[in-house]
Design an enzyme around this catalytic site. Structure first.
Site, PDB file in Angstrom:
ATOM      1  N   CYS A  15       0.848  -1.199   0.000  1.00 48.39           N
ATOM      2  CA  CYS A  15       0.000   0.000   0.000  1.00 48.39           C
ATOM      3  C   CYS A  15       0.874   1.237   0.000  1.00 48.39           C
ATOM      4  O   CYS A  15       1.990   1.235   0.531  1.00 48.39           O
ATOM      5  CB  CYS A  15      -0.927   0.008   1.221  1.00 48.39           C
ATOM      6  SG  CYS A  15      -2.236   1.266   1.114  1.00 48.39           S
ATOM      7  N   ASP A 277     -11.854 -12.390   3.391  1.00 48.89           N
ATOM      8  CA  ASP A 277     -10.905 -11.287   3.419  1.00 48.89           C
ATOM      9  C   ASP A 277     -10.305 -11.096   4.811  1.00 48.89           C
ATOM     10  O   ASP A 277      -9.161 -10.667   4.953  1.00 48.89           O
ATOM     11  CB  ASP A 277     -11.624 -10.006   2.983  1.00 48.89           C
ATOM     12  CG  ASP A 277     -10.663  -8.900   2.588  1.00 48.89           C
ATOM     13  OD1 ASP A 277      -9.497  -9.205   2.288  1.00 48.89           O
ATOM     14  OD2 ASP A 277     -11.084  -7.730   2.573  1.00 48.89           O
ATOM     15  N   CYS A 317     -28.861 -15.547  21.417  1.00 47.77           N
ATOM     16  CA  CYS A 317     -29.439 -15.288  20.101  1.00 47.77           C
ATOM     17  C   CYS A 317     -30.745 -16.070  19.911  1.00 47.77           C
ATOM     18  O   CYS A 317     -31.693 -15.579  19.284  1.00 47.77           O
ATOM     19  CB  CYS A 317     -28.454 -15.662  19.006  1.00 47.77           C
ATOM     20  SG  CYS A 317     -26.992 -14.626  18.924  1.00 47.77           S
TER      21      CYS A 317
END
Length: 376
Positions: A15, A277, A317
Protein backbone atom coordinates in the site's frame (compact mmCIF):
# COMPACT_ATOMS: atom_id res chain seq x y z
CA UNK A 1 -24.84 -22.87 -8.41
CA UNK A 2 -25.07 -19.20 -7.25
CA UNK A 3 -23.04 -16.43 -8.91
CA UNK A 4 -19.34 -16.56 -8.05
CA UNK A 5 -17.64 -13.68 -6.24
CA UNK A 6 -13.85 -13.61 -6.30
CA UNK A 7 -11.89 -11.05 -4.31
CA UNK A 8 -8.50 -10.43 -5.92
CA UNK A 9 -5.46 -8.89 -4.21
CA UNK A 10 -3.20 -8.12 -7.18
CA UNK A 11 -0.77 -6.08 -5.07
CA UNK A 12 -1.03 -8.35 -2.02
CA UNK A 13 -0.62 -6.27 1.16
CA UNK A 14 1.40 -3.49 -0.53
CA UNK A 15 0.00 0.00 0.00
CA UNK A 16 1.08 3.58 -0.64
CA UNK A 17 -0.71 4.79 2.50
CA UNK A 18 -0.26 4.07 6.20
CA UNK A 19 -3.72 4.03 7.77
CA UNK A 20 -3.61 3.41 11.51
CA UNK A 21 -6.53 0.95 11.52
CA UNK A 22 -5.60 -1.07 8.41
CA UNK A 23 -6.99 -4.54 9.04
CA UNK A 24 -5.16 -6.14 6.12
CA UNK A 25 -1.75 -4.99 7.31
CA UNK A 26 -2.61 -6.73 10.58
CA UNK A 27 -3.77 -9.88 8.75
CA UNK A 28 -0.57 -9.97 6.67
CA UNK A 29 1.55 -9.55 9.82
CA UNK A 30 -0.01 -12.75 11.15
CA UNK A 31 1.21 -14.82 8.16
CA UNK A 32 4.61 -16.38 7.74
CA UNK A 33 5.03 -14.21 4.65
CA UNK A 34 3.11 -10.95 4.80
CA UNK A 35 3.69 -9.73 1.25
CA UNK A 36 2.81 -12.41 -1.29
CA UNK A 37 4.14 -10.48 -4.28
CA UNK A 38 2.52 -8.64 -7.16
CA UNK A 39 0.24 -10.93 -9.13
CA UNK A 40 1.85 -12.01 -12.39
CA UNK A 41 0.04 -12.17 -15.72
CA UNK A 42 0.42 -15.96 -15.60
CA UNK A 43 -1.29 -16.19 -12.20
CA UNK A 44 -4.02 -13.80 -13.34
CA UNK A 45 -4.70 -16.01 -16.35
CA UNK A 46 -4.86 -19.12 -14.16
CA UNK A 47 -7.28 -17.28 -11.89
CA UNK A 48 -9.64 -16.22 -14.68
CA UNK A 49 -9.55 -19.66 -16.31
CA UNK A 50 -10.33 -21.40 -12.99
CA UNK A 51 -13.12 -18.99 -12.16
CA UNK A 52 -14.81 -19.33 -15.53
CA UNK A 53 -14.56 -23.11 -15.36
CA UNK A 54 -16.46 -22.96 -12.06
CA UNK A 55 -18.87 -20.07 -12.69
CA UNK A 56 -22.51 -20.36 -13.69
CA UNK A 57 -24.84 -17.44 -14.36
CA UNK A 58 -22.64 -14.63 -13.10
CA UNK A 59 -19.13 -13.85 -11.95
CA UNK A 60 -17.78 -10.79 -10.14
CA UNK A 61 -14.11 -9.96 -9.71
CA UNK A 62 -13.49 -7.42 -6.94
CA UNK A 63 -10.00 -5.98 -6.68
CA UNK A 64 -8.79 -4.94 -3.24
CA UNK A 65 -5.56 -4.73 -1.32
CA UNK A 66 -3.43 -3.45 0.13
CA UNK A 67 -3.93 -0.97 -2.66
CA UNK A 68 -4.94 -2.67 -5.92
CA UNK A 69 -3.99 0.22 -8.23
CA UNK A 70 -0.33 -0.47 -7.36
CA UNK A 71 -0.55 -3.45 -9.73
CA UNK A 72 -0.65 -0.92 -12.59
CA UNK A 73 -3.01 -0.43 -15.50
CA UNK A 74 -1.25 -3.03 -17.65
CA UNK A 75 -2.25 -5.69 -15.13
CA UNK A 76 -5.92 -4.77 -15.54
CA UNK A 77 -5.74 -4.58 -19.33
CA UNK A 78 -4.33 -8.11 -19.30
CA UNK A 79 -6.98 -9.26 -16.84
CA UNK A 80 -9.77 -8.01 -19.12
CA UNK A 81 -8.10 -9.75 -22.03
CA UNK A 82 -8.18 -13.00 -20.07
CA UNK A 83 -11.85 -12.45 -19.22
CA UNK A 84 -12.63 -12.24 -22.94
CA UNK A 85 -10.45 -15.25 -23.70
CA UNK A 86 -12.16 -17.52 -21.17
CA UNK A 87 -15.68 -16.09 -21.28
CA UNK A 88 -18.40 -18.67 -21.73
CA UNK A 89 -22.04 -18.37 -22.82
CA UNK A 90 -24.51 -17.58 -20.08
CA UNK A 91 -21.96 -16.16 -17.63
CA UNK A 92 -22.04 -12.40 -17.06
CA UNK A 93 -18.76 -10.90 -15.83
CA UNK A 94 -18.62 -7.80 -13.65
CA UNK A 95 -15.62 -5.99 -12.18
CA UNK A 96 -15.25 -3.70 -9.20
CA UNK A 97 -12.37 -2.12 -7.31
CA UNK A 98 -11.84 -0.66 -3.84
CA UNK A 99 -9.17 2.04 -3.83
CA UNK A 100 -7.71 4.73 -1.60
CA UNK A 101 -7.69 6.98 -4.68
CA UNK A 102 -4.06 8.00 -4.29
CA UNK A 103 -3.05 7.02 -7.83
CA UNK A 104 -6.30 7.88 -9.60
CA UNK A 105 -5.68 10.22 -12.54
CA UNK A 106 -7.47 10.88 -15.82
CA UNK A 107 -6.09 7.69 -17.39
CA UNK A 108 -7.24 5.52 -14.50
CA UNK A 109 -10.67 7.18 -14.36
CA UNK A 110 -11.20 6.74 -18.11
CA UNK A 111 -10.23 3.07 -17.81
CA UNK A 112 -12.66 2.46 -14.95
CA UNK A 113 -15.45 4.17 -16.91
CA UNK A 114 -14.78 2.47 -20.22
CA UNK A 115 -14.66 -0.95 -18.60
CA UNK A 116 -17.58 -0.40 -16.22
CA UNK A 117 -15.74 -0.94 -12.96
CA UNK A 118 -17.94 -0.14 -9.96
CA UNK A 119 -15.53 1.77 -7.76
CA UNK A 120 -15.32 2.10 -4.00
CA UNK A 121 -13.37 5.09 -2.70
CA UNK A 122 -12.10 5.10 0.90
CA UNK A 123 -12.84 8.44 2.56
CA UNK A 124 -13.50 9.03 6.25
CA UNK A 125 -15.09 12.49 6.05
CA UNK A 126 -13.79 16.06 6.09
CA UNK A 127 -10.06 16.73 6.22
CA UNK A 128 -9.56 16.84 9.99
CA UNK A 129 -11.32 13.50 10.45
CA UNK A 130 -9.97 11.73 7.36
CA UNK A 131 -6.36 12.78 7.94
CA UNK A 132 -6.36 11.65 11.57
CA UNK A 133 -6.10 7.98 10.55
CA UNK A 134 -5.46 8.00 6.80
CA UNK A 135 -1.95 9.29 6.14
CA UNK A 136 0.65 8.65 3.48
CA UNK A 137 3.98 6.95 4.13
CA UNK A 138 5.45 10.28 5.25
CA UNK A 139 2.72 10.77 7.85
CA UNK A 140 0.98 13.49 5.85
CA UNK A 141 -2.78 13.64 5.37
CA UNK A 142 -4.32 12.24 2.20
CA UNK A 143 -7.64 14.08 2.15
CA UNK A 144 -6.82 16.34 -0.80
CA UNK A 145 -5.62 13.41 -2.94
CA UNK A 146 -8.75 11.42 -2.12
CA UNK A 147 -11.09 14.30 -2.92
CA UNK A 148 -9.22 14.89 -6.17
CA UNK A 149 -9.86 11.23 -7.02
CA UNK A 150 -13.58 11.65 -6.28
CA UNK A 151 -13.82 14.62 -8.63
CA UNK A 152 -11.92 12.76 -11.37
CA UNK A 153 -14.31 9.81 -11.05
CA UNK A 154 -17.25 12.22 -11.38
CA UNK A 155 -15.65 14.03 -14.32
CA UNK A 156 -15.32 10.75 -16.21
CA UNK A 157 -18.71 9.37 -15.21
CA UNK A 158 -17.42 6.47 -13.11
CA UNK A 159 -20.06 4.99 -10.78
CA UNK A 160 -18.60 4.99 -7.27
CA UNK A 161 -19.47 4.76 -3.60
CA UNK A 162 -17.77 5.95 -0.45
CA UNK A 163 -16.35 3.60 2.17
CA UNK A 164 -15.88 5.17 5.60
CA UNK A 165 -14.34 3.31 8.54
CA UNK A 166 -16.01 3.92 11.87
CA UNK A 167 -13.55 4.23 14.72
CA UNK A 168 -14.49 5.45 18.18
CA UNK A 169 -13.45 8.97 17.23
CA UNK A 170 -15.33 8.84 13.93
CA UNK A 171 -18.44 7.48 15.65
CA UNK A 172 -18.48 10.53 17.90
CA UNK A 173 -18.29 12.77 14.81
CA UNK A 174 -20.80 10.92 12.64
CA UNK A 175 -23.13 13.87 12.17
CA UNK A 176 -20.28 16.00 10.87
CA UNK A 177 -19.15 13.15 8.60
CA UNK A 178 -22.64 12.45 7.24
CA UNK A 179 -23.44 16.10 6.53
CA UNK A 180 -20.09 16.49 4.78
CA UNK A 181 -20.84 13.50 2.54
CA UNK A 182 -24.28 14.83 1.66
CA UNK A 183 -22.92 18.31 0.89
CA UNK A 184 -20.33 16.76 -1.42
CA UNK A 185 -23.05 14.92 -3.33
CA UNK A 186 -22.05 11.44 -2.16
CA UNK A 187 -25.21 9.31 -2.17
CA UNK A 188 -23.87 5.77 -1.77
CA UNK A 189 -22.14 5.10 1.53
CA UNK A 190 -20.63 2.14 3.37
CA UNK A 191 -19.97 2.87 7.03
CA UNK A 192 -18.07 -0.08 8.44
CA UNK A 193 -16.83 -0.59 12.01
CA UNK A 194 -13.06 -0.85 12.41
CA UNK A 195 -11.50 -4.17 13.43
CA UNK A 196 -9.30 -4.59 16.47
CA UNK A 197 -6.01 -6.40 15.78
CA UNK A 198 -6.09 -10.20 15.62
CA UNK A 199 -5.29 -11.91 18.90
CA UNK A 200 -5.42 -8.68 20.89
CA UNK A 201 -7.81 -7.95 23.71
CA UNK A 202 -10.42 -5.51 22.50
CA UNK A 203 -10.00 -1.91 23.52
CA UNK A 204 -6.21 -1.74 23.32
CA UNK A 205 -5.99 -0.08 19.89
CA UNK A 206 -6.13 3.70 19.87
CA UNK A 207 -8.82 3.65 17.19
CA UNK A 208 -11.01 1.12 19.07
CA UNK A 209 -14.80 1.36 18.65
CA UNK A 210 -16.58 0.48 21.88
CA UNK A 211 -20.04 -1.06 22.08
CA UNK A 212 -21.48 2.16 23.53
CA UNK A 213 -19.88 4.25 20.80
CA UNK A 214 -21.21 1.91 18.14
CA UNK A 215 -24.72 2.09 19.59
CA UNK A 216 -24.62 5.90 19.60
CA UNK A 217 -23.37 5.81 16.00
CA UNK A 218 -26.16 3.44 14.85
CA UNK A 219 -28.84 5.62 16.43
CA UNK A 220 -27.50 8.94 15.14
CA UNK A 221 -26.75 7.85 11.58
CA UNK A 222 -30.18 6.28 11.29
CA UNK A 223 -31.88 9.45 12.54
CA UNK A 224 -29.95 11.57 10.06
CA UNK A 225 -30.76 9.14 7.26
CA UNK A 226 -34.47 9.02 8.17
CA UNK A 227 -34.68 12.80 8.28
CA UNK A 228 -33.46 12.93 4.68
CA UNK A 229 -35.81 10.11 3.70
CA UNK A 230 -38.78 12.02 5.12
CA UNK A 231 -37.71 15.00 3.03
CA UNK A 232 -37.73 12.85 -0.11
CA UNK A 233 -33.97 12.36 -0.34
CA UNK A 234 -32.65 8.79 -0.38
CA UNK A 235 -29.07 8.29 0.77
CA UNK A 236 -27.97 4.68 0.34
CA UNK A 237 -26.24 3.45 3.52
CA UNK A 238 -25.35 -0.18 3.11
CA UNK A 239 -26.16 -1.56 6.55
CA UNK A 240 -29.49 0.29 6.67
CA UNK A 241 -30.35 -0.88 3.14
CA UNK A 242 -29.68 -4.46 4.23
CA UNK A 243 -31.79 -4.23 7.38
CA UNK A 244 -34.70 -2.80 5.43
CA UNK A 245 -34.30 -5.53 2.82
CA UNK A 246 -34.60 -8.21 5.52
CA UNK A 247 -37.61 -6.48 7.08
CA UNK A 248 -39.29 -6.44 3.67
CA UNK A 249 -38.78 -10.17 3.27
CA UNK A 250 -35.72 -10.16 1.05
CA UNK A 251 -32.31 -11.70 1.80
CA UNK A 252 -29.47 -9.40 2.87
CA UNK A 253 -26.85 -8.53 0.28
CA UNK A 254 -24.06 -8.17 2.85
CA UNK A 255 -22.43 -11.44 3.96
CA UNK A 256 -22.09 -10.27 7.58
CA UNK A 257 -25.89 -10.34 7.87
CA UNK A 258 -26.35 -13.93 6.74
CA UNK A 259 -25.67 -15.40 10.16
CA UNK A 260 -23.04 -17.78 8.82
CA UNK A 261 -19.88 -17.71 6.74
CA UNK A 262 -19.61 -18.66 3.10
CA UNK A 263 -16.52 -19.21 0.97
CA UNK A 264 -15.61 -15.93 -0.69
CA UNK A 265 -12.58 -17.09 -2.71
CA UNK A 266 -10.00 -14.46 -1.82
CA UNK A 267 -6.96 -14.74 -4.11
CA UNK A 268 -3.63 -13.34 -2.95
CA UNK A 269 -0.78 -12.10 -5.16
CA UNK A 270 0.85 -15.52 -5.37
CA UNK A 271 -2.41 -17.23 -6.36
CA UNK A 272 -3.18 -18.54 -2.88
CA UNK A 273 -6.91 -18.88 -2.18
CA UNK A 274 -8.58 -18.18 1.17
CA UNK A 275 -12.20 -18.26 2.40
CA UNK A 276 -12.63 -14.66 3.61
CA UNK A 277 -10.91 -11.29 3.42
CA UNK A 278 -10.61 -11.22 7.22
CA UNK A 279 -8.99 -14.67 7.34
CA UNK A 280 -6.26 -14.59 4.69
CA UNK A 281 -4.09 -16.55 7.11
CA UNK A 282 -1.76 -19.50 6.62
CA UNK A 283 -4.06 -21.88 8.51
CA UNK A 284 -6.98 -21.10 6.18
CA UNK A 285 -5.23 -21.37 2.81
CA UNK A 286 -7.49 -23.55 0.65
CA UNK A 287 -5.24 -24.01 -2.37
CA UNK A 288 -3.60 -22.25 -5.29
CA UNK A 289 -5.08 -21.20 -8.64
CA UNK A 290 -3.47 -23.11 -11.47
CA UNK A 291 -2.98 -26.09 -9.17
CA UNK A 292 -6.36 -26.55 -7.48
CA UNK A 293 -9.90 -26.19 -8.81
CA UNK A 294 -12.47 -23.99 -7.10
CA UNK A 295 -14.93 -26.86 -6.71
CA UNK A 296 -12.32 -28.91 -4.89
CA UNK A 297 -11.35 -26.03 -2.64
CA UNK A 298 -14.99 -25.32 -1.79
CA UNK A 299 -15.59 -28.94 -0.82
CA UNK A 300 -12.33 -29.34 1.07
CA UNK A 301 -12.30 -30.24 4.75
CA UNK A 302 -10.75 -26.89 5.61
CA UNK A 303 -13.43 -24.88 3.78
CA UNK A 304 -16.23 -26.88 5.37
CA UNK A 305 -14.61 -26.44 8.78
CA UNK A 306 -14.53 -22.66 8.21
CA UNK A 307 -18.25 -22.63 7.40
CA UNK A 308 -19.22 -25.06 10.16
CA UNK A 309 -17.51 -23.01 12.89
CA UNK A 310 -19.73 -20.03 12.04
CA UNK A 311 -23.00 -21.96 12.40
CA UNK A 312 -23.05 -22.00 16.19
CA UNK A 313 -25.93 -19.92 17.58
CA UNK A 314 -25.43 -18.67 21.16
CA UNK A 315 -28.30 -19.17 23.59
CA UNK A 316 -28.75 -15.40 23.84
CA UNK A 317 -29.44 -15.29 20.10
CA UNK A 318 -31.95 -18.13 20.27
CA UNK A 319 -34.22 -16.13 22.59
CA UNK A 320 -33.52 -12.68 21.10
CA UNK A 321 -36.41 -11.07 19.17
CA UNK A 322 -33.92 -9.41 16.83
CA UNK A 323 -31.89 -12.47 15.85
CA UNK A 324 -33.81 -12.71 12.57
CA UNK A 325 -32.29 -9.40 11.46
CA UNK A 326 -29.01 -9.25 13.39
CA UNK A 327 -28.04 -12.94 13.04
CA UNK A 328 -25.08 -12.37 15.38
CA UNK A 329 -23.24 -10.31 12.79
CA UNK A 330 -19.83 -10.96 11.28
CA UNK A 331 -17.71 -13.83 12.58
CA UNK A 332 -14.75 -11.46 13.00
CA UNK A 333 -16.80 -9.46 15.56
CA UNK A 334 -17.85 -12.50 17.57
CA UNK A 335 -16.14 -13.32 20.83
CA UNK A 336 -14.89 -16.76 21.84
CA UNK A 337 -17.24 -18.71 24.10
CA UNK A 338 -15.86 -20.56 27.20
CA UNK A 339 -16.16 -23.91 25.38
CA UNK A 340 -13.99 -22.68 22.52
CA UNK A 341 -16.82 -22.15 20.05
CA UNK A 342 -17.44 -18.82 18.33
CA UNK A 343 -19.78 -16.93 20.63
CA UNK A 344 -21.77 -13.71 20.89
CA UNK A 345 -21.13 -10.63 18.78
CA UNK A 346 -19.10 -7.99 20.59
CA UNK A 347 -21.65 -5.37 19.51
CA UNK A 348 -24.68 -7.41 20.59
CA UNK A 349 -25.97 -4.82 23.08
CA UNK A 350 -25.53 -2.04 20.53
CA UNK A 351 -27.72 -3.90 18.02
CA UNK A 352 -30.36 -4.85 20.60
CA UNK A 353 -30.64 -1.32 21.93
CA UNK A 354 -30.81 0.11 18.42
CA UNK A 355 -33.66 -2.18 17.36
CA UNK A 356 -35.45 -1.58 20.69
CA UNK A 357 -35.29 2.18 20.22
CA UNK A 358 -35.91 2.44 16.47
CA UNK A 359 -38.40 -0.34 15.63
CA UNK A 360 -41.22 2.13 14.95
CA UNK A 361 -39.01 4.34 12.78
CA UNK A 362 -37.79 1.34 10.76
CA UNK A 363 -41.42 0.50 9.97
CA UNK A 364 -42.01 4.12 9.01
CA UNK A 365 -39.06 3.97 6.62
CA UNK A 366 -40.47 0.84 4.99
CA UNK A 367 -43.81 2.57 4.44
CA UNK A 368 -42.07 5.57 2.86
CA UNK A 369 -40.06 3.32 0.56
CA UNK A 370 -43.09 1.32 -0.49
CA UNK A 371 -44.97 4.50 -1.32
CA UNK A 372 -42.06 5.46 -3.54
CA UNK A 373 -41.75 8.84 -1.90
CA UNK A 374 -37.98 9.22 -1.73
CA UNK A 375 -36.06 9.76 -4.93
CA UNK A 376 -32.38 9.07 -5.45
Amino acid sequence: MPPVNVLVKPASSACNMDCSYCFYRDVAANRERGFEGMMSAETAEHLVAATMEYAEGGCTFTFQGGEPTLAGLDFYHNFLRFEKKYAKPGVTIQNSIQTNGYLINDEWAAFLRDNRFLTGLSLDGPADIHDFNRTDRMGKGTFNRTMQAARLLEKHGVPYNILCVITGRNARSIEKIYRFFVRQGFRYLQLIPCLDPLGEERGQAGYHLSCKEYEAFLLRIFDLWLSDLRAGRYISIRHIDNWLSVLMGRPPESCNMNGYCSIQFVVEGDGGVYPCDFYVLDEWRLGTVGEDRFAGMLNSTKAQEFIRASLSVPQECKVCPYHFICRNGCRRDRTDAPDGTIGLNYYCEAYKNFFDKRARQLNEAILLLRRGRPHR
